[in-house]
Motif scaffolding. Structure first.
Motif, PDB file in Angstrom:
ATOM      1  N   ASN A 166       4.612 -42.069 -45.159  1.00 26.89           N
ATOM      2  CA  ASN A 166       4.597 -41.983 -43.496  1.00 26.89           C
ATOM      3  C   ASN A 166       3.737 -43.191 -43.042  1.00 26.89           C
ATOM      4  O   ASN A 166       4.142 -43.902 -42.035  1.00 26.89           O
ATOM      5  CB  ASN A 166       3.712 -40.865 -43.375  1.00 26.89           C
ATOM      6  CG  ASN A 166       4.302 -39.504 -43.782  1.00 26.89           C
ATOM      7  OD1 ASN A 166       5.472 -39.470 -43.705  1.00 26.89           O
ATOM      8  ND2 ASN A 166       3.654 -38.630 -43.797  1.00 26.89           N
ATOM      9  N   LYS A 167       2.832 -43.870 -43.959  1.00 29.21           N
ATOM     10  CA  LYS A 167       2.061 -45.005 -43.348  1.00 29.21           C
ATOM     11  C   LYS A 167       2.764 -46.205 -43.440  1.00 29.21           C
ATOM     12  O   LYS A 167       2.717 -47.301 -42.499  1.00 29.21           O
ATOM     13  CB  LYS A 167       0.648 -45.172 -44.001  1.00 29.21           C
ATOM     14  CG  LYS A 167      -0.271 -44.050 -43.755  1.00 29.21           C
ATOM     15  CD  LYS A 167      -1.714 -44.531 -44.400  1.00 29.21           C
ATOM     16  CE  LYS A 167      -2.644 -43.705 -43.719  1.00 29.21           C
ATOM     17  NZ  LYS A 167      -3.838 -43.894 -44.132  1.00 29.21           N
ATOM     18  N   LEU A 168       3.685 -46.167 -44.636  1.00 26.70           N
ATOM     19  CA  LEU A 168       4.693 -47.375 -44.748  1.00 26.70           C
ATOM     20  C   LEU A 168       5.712 -47.360 -43.582  1.00 26.70           C
ATOM     21  O   LEU A 168       5.954 -48.494 -43.110  1.00 26.70           O
ATOM     22  CB  LEU A 168       5.157 -47.361 -46.183  1.00 26.70           C
ATOM     23  CG  LEU A 168       6.129 -48.634 -46.483  1.00 26.70           C
ATOM     24  CD1 LEU A 168       5.216 -49.939 -46.324  1.00 26.70           C
ATOM     25  CD2 LEU A 168       6.621 -48.704 -47.982  1.00 26.70           C
ATOM     26  N   ASN A 169       6.094 -46.355 -43.207  1.00 25.26           N
ATOM     27  CA  ASN A 169       7.108 -46.242 -42.318  1.00 25.26           C
ATOM     28  C   ASN A 169       6.663 -46.689 -41.065  1.00 25.26           C
ATOM     29  O   ASN A 169       7.309 -47.269 -40.209  1.00 25.26           O
ATOM     30  CB  ASN A 169       7.779 -44.777 -42.066  1.00 25.26           C
ATOM     31  CG  ASN A 169       8.969 -44.578 -41.382  1.00 25.26           C
ATOM     32  OD1 ASN A 169       9.646 -45.507 -41.256  1.00 25.26           O
ATOM     33  ND2 ASN A 169       9.182 -43.509 -40.632  1.00 25.26           N
ATOM     34  N   ILE A 170       5.387 -46.431 -40.580  1.00 31.49           N
ATOM     35  CA  ILE A 170       4.817 -47.106 -39.463  1.00 31.49           C
ATOM     36  C   ILE A 170       4.398 -48.361 -39.425  1.00 31.49           C
ATOM     37  O   ILE A 170       4.754 -49.275 -38.546  1.00 31.49           O
ATOM     38  CB  ILE A 170       3.395 -46.206 -39.157  1.00 31.49           C
ATOM     39  CG1 ILE A 170       3.549 -44.505 -38.863  1.00 31.49           C
ATOM     40  CG2 ILE A 170       2.494 -46.709 -38.118  1.00 31.49           C
ATOM     41  CD1 ILE A 170       2.415 -43.791 -39.157  1.00 31.49           C
ATOM     42  N   ALA A 198      12.318 -45.508 -55.626  1.00 34.09           N
ATOM     43  CA  ALA A 198      13.613 -45.527 -54.903  1.00 34.09           C
ATOM     44  C   ALA A 198      13.379 -45.317 -53.475  1.00 34.09           C
ATOM     45  O   ALA A 198      14.032 -45.736 -52.563  1.00 34.09           O
ATOM     46  CB  ALA A 198      14.663 -44.706 -55.626  1.00 34.09           C
ATOM     47  N   GLU A 199      12.322 -44.407 -53.219  1.00 35.57           N
ATOM     48  CA  GLU A 199      12.166 -43.995 -51.800  1.00 35.57           C
ATOM     49  C   GLU A 199      11.707 -45.099 -50.841  1.00 35.57           C
ATOM     50  O   GLU A 199      11.888 -45.361 -49.932  1.00 35.57           O
ATOM     51  CB  GLU A 199      11.227 -42.574 -51.597  1.00 35.57           C
ATOM     52  CG  GLU A 199      10.987 -42.166 -50.570  1.00 35.57           C
ATOM     53  CD  GLU A 199      10.133 -40.809 -50.576  1.00 35.57           C
ATOM     54  OE1 GLU A 199      10.084 -40.307 -49.416  1.00 35.57           O
ATOM     55  OE2 GLU A 199       9.957 -40.261 -51.424  1.00 35.57           O
ATOM     56  N   VAL A 200      10.698 -45.657 -51.599  1.00 40.29           N
ATOM     57  CA  VAL A 200      10.016 -46.993 -50.970  1.00 40.29           C
ATOM     58  C   VAL A 200      10.983 -48.036 -50.850  1.00 40.29           C
ATOM     59  O   VAL A 200      11.276 -48.641 -49.678  1.00 40.29           O
ATOM     60  CB  VAL A 200       8.688 -47.664 -51.721  1.00 40.29           C
ATOM     61  CG1 VAL A 200       8.189 -48.868 -51.375  1.00 40.29           C
ATOM     62  CG2 VAL A 200       7.836 -46.439 -52.053  1.00 40.29           C
ATOM     63  N   LEU A 201      11.789 -48.366 -51.888  1.00 43.63           N
ATOM     64  CA  LEU A 201      12.937 -49.227 -51.668  1.00 43.63           C
ATOM     65  C   LEU A 201      13.801 -49.018 -50.631  1.00 43.63           C
ATOM     66  O   LEU A 201      14.158 -50.002 -49.821  1.00 43.63           O
ATOM     67  CB  LEU A 201      13.649 -49.454 -52.989  1.00 43.63           C
ATOM     68  CG  LEU A 201      14.829 -50.421 -53.208  1.00 43.63           C
ATOM     69  CD1 LEU A 201      14.408 -51.833 -52.647  1.00 43.63           C
ATOM     70  CD2 LEU A 201      15.475 -50.200 -54.671  1.00 43.63           C
ATOM     71  N   SER A 202      14.293 -47.696 -50.321  1.00 44.43           N
ATOM     72  CA  SER A 202      15.166 -47.439 -49.563  1.00 44.43           C
ATOM     73  C   SER A 202      14.417 -47.749 -48.052  1.00 44.43           C
ATOM     74  O   SER A 202      15.369 -48.118 -47.076  1.00 44.43           O
ATOM     75  CB  SER A 202      15.581 -45.896 -49.622  1.00 44.43           C
ATOM     76  OG  SER A 202      16.426 -45.395 -48.443  1.00 44.43           O
ATOM     77  N   LEU A 203      13.373 -47.253 -47.891  1.00 43.94           N
ATOM     78  CA  LEU A 203      12.722 -47.330 -46.573  1.00 43.94           C
ATOM     79  C   LEU A 203      12.544 -48.931 -46.313  1.00 43.94           C
ATOM     80  O   LEU A 203      12.778 -49.502 -45.382  1.00 43.94           O
ATOM     81  CB  LEU A 203      11.249 -46.886 -46.662  1.00 43.94           C
ATOM     82  CG  LEU A 203      10.503 -46.659 -45.412  1.00 43.94           C
ATOM     83  CD1 LEU A 203      11.108 -46.152 -44.394  1.00 43.94           C
ATOM     84  CD2 LEU A 203       9.095 -46.323 -45.622  1.00 43.94           C
ATOM     85  N   ASP A 223      -1.845 -40.585 -52.405  1.00 48.95           N
ATOM     86  CA  ASP A 223      -0.693 -39.675 -52.022  1.00 48.95           C
ATOM     87  C   ASP A 223       0.499 -40.135 -51.621  1.00 48.95           C
ATOM     88  O   ASP A 223       0.553 -40.908 -50.554  1.00 48.95           O
ATOM     89  CB  ASP A 223      -1.586 -38.804 -50.766  1.00 48.95           C
ATOM     90  CG  ASP A 223      -0.579 -37.461 -50.514  1.00 48.95           C
ATOM     91  OD1 ASP A 223      -0.279 -36.495 -51.228  1.00 48.95           O
ATOM     92  OD2 ASP A 223      -0.139 -37.589 -49.343  1.00 48.95           O
ATOM     93  N   ARG A 224       1.622 -39.639 -52.188  1.00 45.73           N
ATOM     94  CA  ARG A 224       2.867 -40.343 -51.920  1.00 45.73           C
ATOM     95  C   ARG A 224       3.278 -40.042 -50.453  1.00 45.73           C
ATOM     96  O   ARG A 224       4.020 -41.091 -49.789  1.00 45.73           O
ATOM     97  CB  ARG A 224       3.998 -39.757 -52.986  1.00 45.73           C
ATOM     98  CG  ARG A 224       3.813 -39.825 -54.416  1.00 45.73           C
ATOM     99  CD  ARG A 224       3.750 -41.587 -54.829  1.00 45.73           C
ATOM    100  NE  ARG A 224       3.102 -42.016 -56.173  1.00 45.73           N
ATOM    101  CZ  ARG A 224       3.572 -41.639 -57.392  1.00 45.73           C
ATOM    102  NH1 ARG A 224       4.918 -41.267 -57.277  1.00 45.73           N
ATOM    103  NH2 ARG A 224       2.996 -42.115 -58.261  1.00 45.73           N
ATOM    104  N   GLU A 225       3.305 -38.645 -50.020  1.00 46.04           N
ATOM    105  CA  GLU A 225       3.826 -38.714 -48.670  1.00 46.04           C
ATOM    106  C   GLU A 225       2.970 -39.347 -47.685  1.00 46.04           C
ATOM    107  O   GLU A 225       3.555 -40.027 -46.908  1.00 46.04           O
ATOM    108  CB  GLU A 225       3.326 -37.169 -48.410  1.00 46.04           C
ATOM    109  CG  GLU A 225       4.226 -36.594 -47.100  1.00 46.04           C
ATOM    110  CD  GLU A 225       3.880 -35.133 -46.753  1.00 46.04           C
ATOM    111  OE1 GLU A 225       3.995 -34.799 -45.409  1.00 46.04           O
ATOM    112  OE2 GLU A 225       3.805 -34.392 -47.778  1.00 46.04           O
ATOM    113  N   THR A 226       1.727 -39.596 -47.900  1.00 51.03           N
ATOM    114  CA  THR A 226       0.954 -40.358 -46.802  1.00 51.03           C
ATOM    115  C   THR A 226       1.420 -41.916 -47.085  1.00 51.03           C
ATOM    116  O   THR A 226       1.333 -42.631 -45.970  1.00 51.03           O
ATOM    117  CB  THR A 226      -0.663 -40.306 -47.356  1.00 51.03           C
ATOM    118  OG1 THR A 226      -1.051 -39.030 -47.284  1.00 51.03           O
ATOM    119  CG2 THR A 226      -1.422 -41.148 -46.524  1.00 51.03           C
TER     120      THR A 226
END
Length: 164
Positions: free
Chosen positions: A30-34, A57-62, A24-27
């Motif tokens: 969220n977990k990567l951000n933590i 791109a979202e993961v890269l930005s984070l 799940d992408r949202e999960t």
């Protein structure tokens, strides 16, 4: 991102995170951000279904927010669309002689399993690190050989490059 060519020096220790984009992408986000708030050395997006550049791109930005390098597993050809930091190969790429110039500014890693030839090849090609896939049997280790400790000792004799 301005990552040093050798991000795996002894002054920086942490966990090398591998993301399965089938989850799940949202999960994941969220977990990567933590996780990125803690000592994460690098993040890799496994090529198990990488089809959405928006997700990458979202993961890269984070990752950029935390100055953490992002590796793409095998899919070097999408580097023109996204400015990720490195490529992790599961095997020696058949097209290596053709693509190595294009990857000269990327961080590079490769999975070696029990194959000392791959380690020697990675050293000759000036890769940044090697990986051994699975060290212990698990439900997730069915896609590669379990690496024996003798291989790791021999790898250390061949090279002092980081092992992740």
């Amino acid at each position: 991102m301005d990552c040093p060519k050798n991000i795996f020096d002894t002054s920086k220790r942490g966990i090398y995170v591998v993301i399965d984009p089938q989850l799940d992408r949202e999960t994941i986000i969220n977990k990567l951000n933590i996780a990125l708030n803690h000592n994460i050395l690098a993040v890799q997006i496994w090529d198990n279904g990488i089809d959405e550049c928006d997700f990458i791109a979202e993961v890269l930005s984070l990752c950029k927010q935390y100055n953490t390098p992002l590796f793409i597993n095998n899919r070097w050809e999408i580097m023109d669309e996204l400015d990720f930091d490195g490529v992790h190969f599961d095997d020696i790429p058949l097209e290596w002689e053709t693509i190595k110039y294009r990857l000269r500014h990327k961080l590079l890693g490769i999975t070696c399993t029990n194959d000392l030839h791959t380690i020697e090849w990675a050293v000759a090609q000036k890769f940044d690190y090697i990986s051994f896939c699975s060290m212990f049997d698990s439900k997730h280790s069915k896609s590669c050989d379990i690496v024996n400790f003798e291989t790791i000792h021999k790898a250390r004799q061949i090279s002092d490059m980081p092992i992740v």
